[in-house]
Enzyme design. Sequence first.
Site, PDB file in Angstrom:
ATOM      1  N   CYS A  79       0.847  -1.187   0.000  1.00 32.77           N
ATOM      2  CA  CYS A  79       0.000   0.000   0.000  1.00 32.77           C
ATOM      3  C   CYS A  79       0.884   1.240   0.000  1.00 32.77           C
ATOM      4  O   CYS A  79       1.913   1.281   0.690  1.00 32.77           O
ATOM      5  CB  CYS A  79      -0.913   0.010   1.211  1.00 32.77           C
ATOM      6  SG  CYS A  79      -2.022   1.440   1.259  1.00 32.77           S
ATOM      7  N   ASP A 110      -6.794  10.213  -4.898  1.00 30.55           N
ATOM      8  CA  ASP A 110      -6.095   9.255  -4.044  1.00 30.55           C
ATOM      9  C   ASP A 110      -4.754   8.955  -4.705  1.00 30.55           C
ATOM     10  O   ASP A 110      -4.545   9.246  -5.890  1.00 30.55           O
ATOM     11  CB  ASP A 110      -6.916   7.972  -3.872  1.00 30.55           C
ATOM     12  CG  ASP A 110      -6.452   7.138  -2.667  1.00 30.55           C
ATOM     13  OD1 ASP A 110      -5.542   7.584  -1.944  1.00 30.55           O
ATOM     14  OD2 ASP A 110      -7.009   6.045  -2.465  1.00 30.55           O
ATOM     15  N   ASN A 111      -3.838   8.398  -3.920  1.00 32.46           N
ATOM     16  CA  ASN A 111      -2.550   7.943  -4.439  1.00 32.46           C
ATOM     17  C   ASN A 111      -1.793   9.053  -5.157  1.00 32.46           C
ATOM     18  O   ASN A 111      -1.288   8.885  -6.270  1.00 32.46           O
ATOM     19  CB  ASN A 111      -2.745   6.727  -5.354  1.00 32.46           C
ATOM     20  CG  ASN A 111      -3.310   5.544  -4.613  1.00 32.46           C
ATOM     21  OD1 ASN A 111      -2.834   5.185  -3.534  1.00 32.46           O
ATOM     22  ND2 ASN A 111      -4.356   4.933  -5.158  1.00 32.46           N
TER      23      ASN A 111
END
Length: 941
Positions: free
Chosen positions: A180, A325-326
């Site tokens: 992750c 996100d990310n």
Amino acid sequence: MDSIMSSPLASSVPSISSDDEDGASTVSSATTTTTPSQSLSNVCILEEIKAIIDPKVDNTRLCKEPVLPAIPKSVDIQPLSSDAATPDNWIPRDERMIRLTGKHPCNTEAPLSTLFNAGFLTPQNLFYVRNHGDVPCIQKDAAISWRLRVHGLVENELDISVSELKQLFEVVTLPVTLVCAGNRRKEQNVVSKGLGFNWGAAGVSTGLFTGVYLADILAYCKPKRPFYASYPLDTVSGRARHVIFEGADQLPNGRYGTSQKLSLAADRNRGMLLAWGLNGEDLMPDHGYPLRLIVPGQIGGRMVKWLTRIEVSDTESQHHLHFFDNKMLPTQVSADQARLEKKWWYDPKYIINELNVNAAICSPAHNESVAADTQTIVFQGYAYAGGGRRVSRVEITLDDGKTWSLADITYSEDLYRAHPVEQHAYYGTLDLSVTDNCFCWCFWRLEVKLQSLIDRNVSFVALRATDDALNTMPRDMYWNATSMMNSWWFRVAVHQGSDGRVRFEHPTLAGNVGGGWMQRTKDDGQDPRFARFGGHGIALKSNRLTVPAETETQDVLVDPSLISHIITEENFAQHSNSASSPWFIVNGHVYDGGRFLADHPGGADSIRLVAGEDATDDFMAIHSMDAKKMMPSFHLGKLVETSQLNIASVESEDDDQSKPFLHPKKWKLTRLISKKTISPDSRIFRFALSREDEVLGLPVGQHIYLRVTNKTTGEVIQRMYTPYSGNMQRGFLDILIKVYFPKAATESTTAFAGGRMTMLLENAESESEDLTMELKGPFGHFTYLGAGFVEWPASGQKLKIKNYVMIAGGSGITPIWSTLKAIADEYTDGEEMPQIWLIYGNRTKADVLLYEELLQLGAKLDGHLHVRHVLSGEINSTATLQSFSCGRIDLEFLRESIPSPPSNEPLDTLALVCGPKPMEASISASLKDLGWNLDKHVVLF
């Protein structure tokens, strides 16, 4: 350096006895081998979702190959009580996993020591889980017919099943490490809370993924790439440049999706897979069953689960979380600024794809200690890099980077290069000799003379790794608003106690628990990024926090105009279970979650699950400062201080002998007074109430929670049960429980230690002082009121039921039994009695509970109770079992065995269903096909 010695992987080192991550551990001076164990096992998918492997085919060669890493085998896990009130209540999960985001959605990692000791291949049940919402409930039938659509800018569109993928394309298996992007995030969150939750250092796992190359599928579909020489590439539409992936999970802002550049996706050497298998078994639901994308060398957020659609396009994915996100934003951008200024999220410079180089010290574990006379301490851990790069060196420093020593590195991935596997019945081709890319973690090890740590006054050990492109872990933290890609030196503090023992302290602990040297430095008002270590402990510079710090005061969360407004206990209780306007408490103040249900990033269920509860701990740990600044708009006022969720009133009720024993807001002490064996693996456990004449206070059809605390170990276990005894008994309650006994290891499975709760109860002595036992309740939505009436909120009224269909599986018979027994207790000759069709499913005859009791009830009810036992497993003798069938409770069986669905008003026919969640889902689908209204006519316990 004379204090550090290189050594083989197996040698004479201290033996370590570790507790949980936040507990103390000790080390003796015995000789042992501390190579990570390969003996832990992964889990089967679900009771009705079997492995893809054909049992007639010998699939053991790869597993038994002596030179290859051992493949984890299946162990038994069950759905957890902590998930009971969530949409994920059907999913088996390992109770050892650390919850990072409260009740729902599920985001977990294994305890770091447990993960490391599992070895190179991580069992599925210990794989980290990153979910954004509900896990799609995909049963076996749906998985078999699962379709993947490939479309867009391709010459050959494709609509294909998983089985057809296996036939049309080469089946391959690759060992891949998944990470992750938030791995080690809590270290950044301690410095200043960012936009993400508290990952520890175990947001990483490795497995053998089986599937087909994405590149092969794209080659078959032929992306359209016309050449336009006179135009800049970015201005050309209609030219395939991106591959978009979409999953089946429904989120508040649409489905989860992201994309890859076509040039990378079409390259076989990148190893991108459409995978259905992990470590020789079907993917578990949390990991993408029945099909997911695997992108070796990139962050986990690019690996779409429950894959339904692939689109070849001239533009990147437009999915919400592809942008929001990310991303690793500039360190100058605060969390609040990132939320307010959308430009950062759309800037392609900040997207995260490939992993950075990273490493962690897994052993010694946090709070592990060794005696001062221990000769050698072994430091061990993992390291990984991104983009197919190999970790080329791992180094440890004892003097804050002045000097470094090289650790020994083991590359288990290379075993698949030296010993390729071809034409395997399940794994297909597993051959890394054709590529030099590295997609897996490695393990490192370094021995240190403990006395040298003491003599040199070493106060911390720091770790860094470097890959073959000479990317290395930085000394200082790069704080960013999403707290992602944290890879500064991993530092473990060293403390020498007055007793001479040496203790090791990790920087943080995963999740919302406290602990670690970083939090201690922050609590002292210092900046943990610039802590200076010295003298067997942490000495601090005077550096104050320079990253924008959060002021987590109540002033941020409340509306000043409402701070004196009082919310009464009665008013709060009215909204505790409201679906449209759920209220909850943070720091003693009441908030209306209904105003944010549609917009909450975690979904509406994340708010509804804390309705009527004090959500302070989860809210403060998970949410960023900008989220907290939104709270005044939902603020209602302060909960009256004398109430605090019924605490004061409950205490007064303890002395009120007119009140029943149970209370839904308070745990009440009980004790085990006896247990009765009714089958080889089933017991009736009897628990005492406060007084011999006291009633339990549990309406028929509802449930209780049992919580057991081991006073010696501190372990707390909680499960939901439906009592076997009715509400007429006084002074006690009986609970019928199936005991999950330990199982010895076999050739195909590892040893199973037994169910945590059931073995604790099985081994407990009556009136045991080693255990604290508590009850809370009632809980439930269906109630049998007596005289033929039921309360079923879905109908909107109390109902007089004339016909029941009761369907149970295994221990799911208990709520069915409580209702059936209450109806039978009221029955007398000549009285109107409902017709009841009971279908009870089990694997074998030995698994059937309450068989004799059901026979007795059938005789008493004189033709009103129709019982059918259904056995799905093999049985040797059926002569002594009446009214049985072999097979499953499927559509055709129900069509032949139960009456037609109700069509009249008012409603007078009801179906009650209780069993394993896959069984409930299957039966619900069959009842729907038969014309039953699931919302109105079917009660799922």
